[in-house]
Enzyme design. Structure first.
Site, PDB file in Angstrom:
ATOM      1  N   ASP A  47       0.821  -1.215   0.000  1.00  0.00           N
ATOM      2  CA  ASP A  47       0.000   0.000   0.000  1.00  0.00           C
ATOM      3  C   ASP A  47       0.857   1.269   0.000  1.00  0.00           C
ATOM      4  OD1 ASP A  47      -1.957  -1.876   0.380  1.00  0.00           O
ATOM      5  OD2 ASP A  47      -2.860  -0.902   2.121  1.00  0.00           O
ATOM      6  N   ASP A  48       0.212   2.356  -0.387  1.00  0.00           N
ATOM      7  CA  ASP A  48       0.687   3.733  -0.164  1.00  0.00           C
ATOM      8  C   ASP A  48       1.730   4.218  -1.158  1.00  0.00           C
ATOM      9  OD1 ASP A  48      -1.016   3.538   1.946  1.00  0.00           O
ATOM     10  OD2 ASP A  48       0.453   3.998   3.508  1.00  0.00           O
ATOM     11  N   HIS A  98      -6.176   2.908  -3.878  1.00  0.00           N
ATOM     12  CA  HIS A  98      -6.062   3.254  -2.441  1.00  0.00           C
ATOM     13  C   HIS A  98      -6.424   4.731  -2.246  1.00  0.00           C
ATOM     14  CE1 HIS A  98      -5.002   2.096   1.551  1.00  0.00           C
ATOM     15  NE2 HIS A  98      -3.850   2.729   1.620  1.00  0.00           N
ATOM     16  N   HIS A 102      -5.226   9.471  -0.110  1.00  0.00           N
ATOM     17  CA  HIS A 102      -5.115   8.745   1.163  1.00  0.00           C
ATOM     18  C   HIS A 102      -5.616   9.620   2.316  1.00  0.00           C
ATOM     19  CE1 HIS A 102      -3.537   6.109   4.311  1.00  0.00           C
ATOM     20  NE2 HIS A 102      -3.249   5.223   3.377  1.00  0.00           N
ATOM     21  N   HIS A 193       3.648  -2.059   3.124  1.00  0.00           N
ATOM     22  CA  HIS A 193       3.650  -0.728   2.524  1.00  0.00           C
ATOM     23  C   HIS A 193       4.957  -0.536   1.743  1.00  0.00           C
ATOM     24  CE1 HIS A 193       0.858  -0.555   5.924  1.00  0.00           C
ATOM     25  NE2 HIS A 193       0.210   0.369   5.238  1.00  0.00           N
TER      26      HIS A 193
HETATM   27 ZN   LIG Z   1      -2.645   3.267   3.287  1.00  0.00          ZN
END
Ligand SMILES: [Zn+2]
Length: 242
Positions: A47-48, A98, A102, A193
């Site tokens: 993620d991210d 995502h 965010h 991440h």
């Molecule tokens: Zn995230």
């Protein structure tokens, strides 16, 4: 994730239609649509990102150990680093949504959330040519309105059942320790991440550690029995030694 949230999540998953929400895999989909047995298959999710330094490192390591993962990208970061997003797709990994910024879930209205998911999906399609059907909300937090918005957008909500808590780690040694202690269970969806270097450490280790021996690494949509996902995912994308 707290016990109450886990209970809510499990209740929601049971109540929603199949394919609407996924927090761990059950049955792998084969090219013919039939169930396909596997002794132990898991999905690594990142993620991210994309991050200009750490995501390419991660991709290098995943290529070395022949593992395909699923990347839940942040739209505004992907806009800044379109070549990395294209590389993720070109190397056979899967891209999920995502949101665009965010944004903090509790400060984000349903309308803003919907717009962020839509904008990010548009970017993913424009850069890769592939529709995005997977969304992971920031922090895994959703409201009834946001769930409805995702269902209307024909997104599968992807959560996780295994959190590395890499965001609390201080060095790659912490991640190495986590990997050594990890006992993979069939269907695990592992949260990591790629906005720091630890995910790359995991990828490098995943192909070599004894506890990972025999584990099949699959992209998230390979757990889904939905034609929406069939055009972009086949079992041939599964990586890892088995
Ligand atoms: Zn995230």
């Amino acid at each position: 994730m707290g016990q109450f949230r886990q209970l809510v999540r499990k209740s929601l998953e049971a109540a929603l239609p199949e394919q609407a929400m996924l927090s761990r895999g059950r049955r792998l989909r084969s090219n013919s649509g039939a169930d396909r047995p596997a002794s132990c298959a898991i999905s690594l999710t990142f993620d991210d990102g994309p991050h200009p330094e750490f995501t390419p490192q991660l991709l290098d390591n995943l290529a070395t150990v022949d593992i395909k993962g699923t990347f839940f990208i942040v739209g505004e970061k992907a806009q800044q680093h379109p070549d990395i997003l294209k590389r993720i797709a070109a190397e056979g990994h899967e891209i999920g949504n995502h949101t665009w910024t965010h944004s903090e879930p509790r400060k984000t209205s349903t309308g803003q959330f919907h717009d962020e998911v839509t904008r990010t999906n548009d970017l993913i399609f424009n850069l890769t040519g592939t529709p995005c059907r997977l969304t992971r909300p920031p922090k895994g937090e959703l409201s009834p309105g946001k769930i409805l918005a995702l269902l209307k957008l024909r997104q599968t909500i992807v959560l996780w059942n295994c959190d590395t808590k890499d965001y609390l780690m201080k060095s790659w040694v912490d991640m190495e320790t986590w990997c050594l202690d990890f006992t993979p269970t069939h269907g695990d969806i592992v949260l990591m991440h790629d906005n720091h270097s630890f995910a790359a450490t995991t990828a490098a280790l995943a192909g070599t550690l004894p506890n990972m021996s025999g584990v099949r690494f699959c992209r998230v949509s390979e757990w889904l029995r939905d034609s929406r996902h069939s055009s972009t995912n086949t079992l041939s994308a599964c990586g890892g030694r088995s």
